[in-house]
Motif scaffolding. Structure first.
Motif, short mmCIF file in Angstrom:
data_model
loop_
_atom_site.label_atom_id
_atom_site.label_comp_id
_atom_site.label_asym_id
_atom_site.label_seq_id
_atom_site.Cartn_x
_atom_site.Cartn_y
_atom_site.Cartn_z
N PRO A 86 -112.76 114.30 -33.09
CA PRO A 86 -114.23 114.42 -32.67
C PRO A 86 -114.99 115.14 -33.71
O PRO A 86 -116.29 114.97 -33.89
N GLY A 87 -114.45 115.94 -34.40
CA GLY A 87 -115.24 116.70 -35.32
C GLY A 87 -116.06 115.94 -36.37
O GLY A 87 -117.19 116.13 -36.57
N SER A 88 -115.20 114.77 -36.80
CA SER A 88 -115.90 114.19 -37.83
C SER A 88 -116.08 112.61 -37.22
O SER A 88 -116.59 111.82 -38.14
N ARG A 89 -116.25 112.55 -35.91
CA ARG A 89 -116.71 111.52 -35.07
C ARG A 89 -116.00 110.21 -35.64
O ARG A 89 -116.50 109.11 -36.05
N SER A 90 -114.75 110.34 -36.07
CA SER A 90 -113.93 109.26 -36.71
C SER A 90 -112.93 108.61 -35.50
O SER A 90 -112.71 109.33 -34.79
N CYS A 91 -112.63 107.35 -35.56
CA CYS A 91 -111.85 106.75 -34.48
C CYS A 91 -111.05 105.64 -35.31
O CYS A 91 -111.73 104.65 -35.78
N GLU A 92 -109.63 105.47 -35.05
CA GLU A 92 -108.90 104.32 -35.32
C GLU A 92 -108.10 103.78 -34.17
O GLU A 92 -107.66 104.42 -33.14
N THR A 93 -108.03 102.52 -33.87
CA THR A 93 -107.64 101.91 -33.03
C THR A 93 -106.29 100.91 -33.65
O THR A 93 -106.14 100.45 -34.66
N PHE A 94 -105.22 101.03 -32.62
CA PHE A 94 -103.82 100.48 -32.96
C PHE A 94 -103.44 99.60 -31.82
O PHE A 94 -103.76 100.08 -30.76
N ALA A 95 -102.78 98.57 -32.22
CA ALA A 95 -102.27 97.80 -30.97
C ALA A 95 -100.93 98.52 -30.46
O ALA A 95 -100.18 98.90 -31.18
N ILE A 96 -100.70 98.37 -29.21
CA ILE A 96 -99.47 98.93 -28.52
C ILE A 96 -98.76 97.75 -28.16
O ILE A 96 -99.05 96.75 -27.33
N THR A 97 -97.38 97.77 -28.66
CA THR A 97 -96.51 96.75 -28.33
C THR A 97 -95.35 97.16 -27.46
O THR A 97 -94.68 96.23 -26.63
N GLU A 98 -95.15 98.43 -27.13
CA GLU A 98 -94.07 98.85 -26.39
C GLU A 98 -94.60 98.81 -24.75
O GLU A 98 -95.69 98.89 -24.75
N LYS A 99 -93.56 99.09 -24.05
CA LYS A 99 -93.96 99.15 -22.78
C LYS A 99 -94.25 100.72 -22.28
O LYS A 99 -93.77 101.40 -23.21
N PHE A 100 -94.83 101.10 -21.34
CA PHE A 100 -95.51 102.24 -20.81
C PHE A 100 -94.24 102.97 -20.51
O PHE A 100 -93.13 102.59 -19.91
N LYS A 101 -94.19 104.36 -20.87
CA LYS A 101 -93.13 105.25 -20.59
C LYS A 101 -93.39 106.19 -19.72
O LYS A 101 -94.36 106.76 -19.83
N ASP A 102 -92.52 106.13 -18.71
CA ASP A 102 -92.93 107.30 -17.52
C ASP A 102 -92.02 108.64 -17.77
O ASP A 102 -91.42 108.78 -18.78
N THR A 103 -92.31 109.33 -16.63
CA THR A 103 -91.57 110.88 -16.86
C THR A 103 -90.73 110.71 -15.77
O THR A 103 -90.30 112.06 -15.31
#
Length: 212
Positions: A86-103
């Motif tokens: 947030p401080g530098s207003r920067s953002c990177e996006t990445f593809a998620i290929t694995e399954k959701f991990k629960d708790t």
């Protein structure tokens, strides 16, 4: 700068085969301590967890070597991960290929305990569980302590062994609340764009992440 985000150490992809599961939506703070061959560090981060929509958001102020605010959004349904500064207003996006991990506590975990935290009439009744996983040459041993009646995580310790080195991560959960107070925590800021495929970065080390 590599962000260091440690999420729900050692937990496994969502599955119907579980000993117990906590509420599907909750928010909490995590106090994290990590020790590895490079030394160690400690940090505090806030987590919003939503198993219903398969997503979670993490807020913290620790990056590798120094303090700086960060936010990470994992949207498994959309297949996109946002790494935001947030401080530098920067953002990177990445593809998620694995399954959701629960708790959840996975089926087959060995029970330890019971354990009681506290003294007198205000004690917390818990159960401990341990299990190991192996994936792509990485062996992970997890020890969990969860609230007995609701399976809410209290402490999770993870030991990871691989050819690149070993590590110990300890996560303590506190100030946990059911539900999501503000669903906009899962909405990336406008400067992240739409997260389309043309915005995905090339794969790189994922924050030294130890996932759920």
């Amino acid at each position: 700068m590599t962000l260091l985000v440690l999420l729900f150490a050692g937990l496994v992809p969502a599955s119907l085969c579980s000993i117990c599961c906590p509420p599907e939506q909750w928010e909490a703070y995590q106090f994290i301590s990590r020790v590895d061959s490079n030394g160690g560090y400690e940090g505090l981060q806030a987590v919003s967890y939503d198993a219903v929509s398969r997503r979670y958001a993490v807020f913290g102020n620790y990056t590798e070597g120094q303090y700086a605010d960060f936010k990470v959004i994992y949207d498994y349904a959309a297949g996109v991960e946002y790494r935001i500064t947030p401080g530098s207003r920067s953002c990177e996006t990445f593809a998620i290929t694995e399954k959701f991990k629960d708790t959840c506590v996975p089926d087959g975990a060995a029970q330890m305990g019971p354990f009681t935290f506290g003294l007198g009439t205000t004690t917390l009744d818990t159960r401990g569980y341990s299990y190991s996983t192996k994936n792509k040459g990485v062996t992970t041993h997890v020890t969990m302590v969860v609230q007995h009646d609701r399976c809410v995580p209290v402490i999770i310790n993870t030991i990871t062994a691989s050819s690149t080195g070993d590590s110990l991560v300890s996560i303590g959960y506190n100030n946990m609340n059911p539900g999501i107070r503000d669903v906009t925590v899962f909405s990336p800021p406008a400067y992240c764009g739409k997260g389309g495929k043309n915005t995905f970065q090339k794969p790189q080390q994922r924050f030294n992440v130890v996932h759920f």
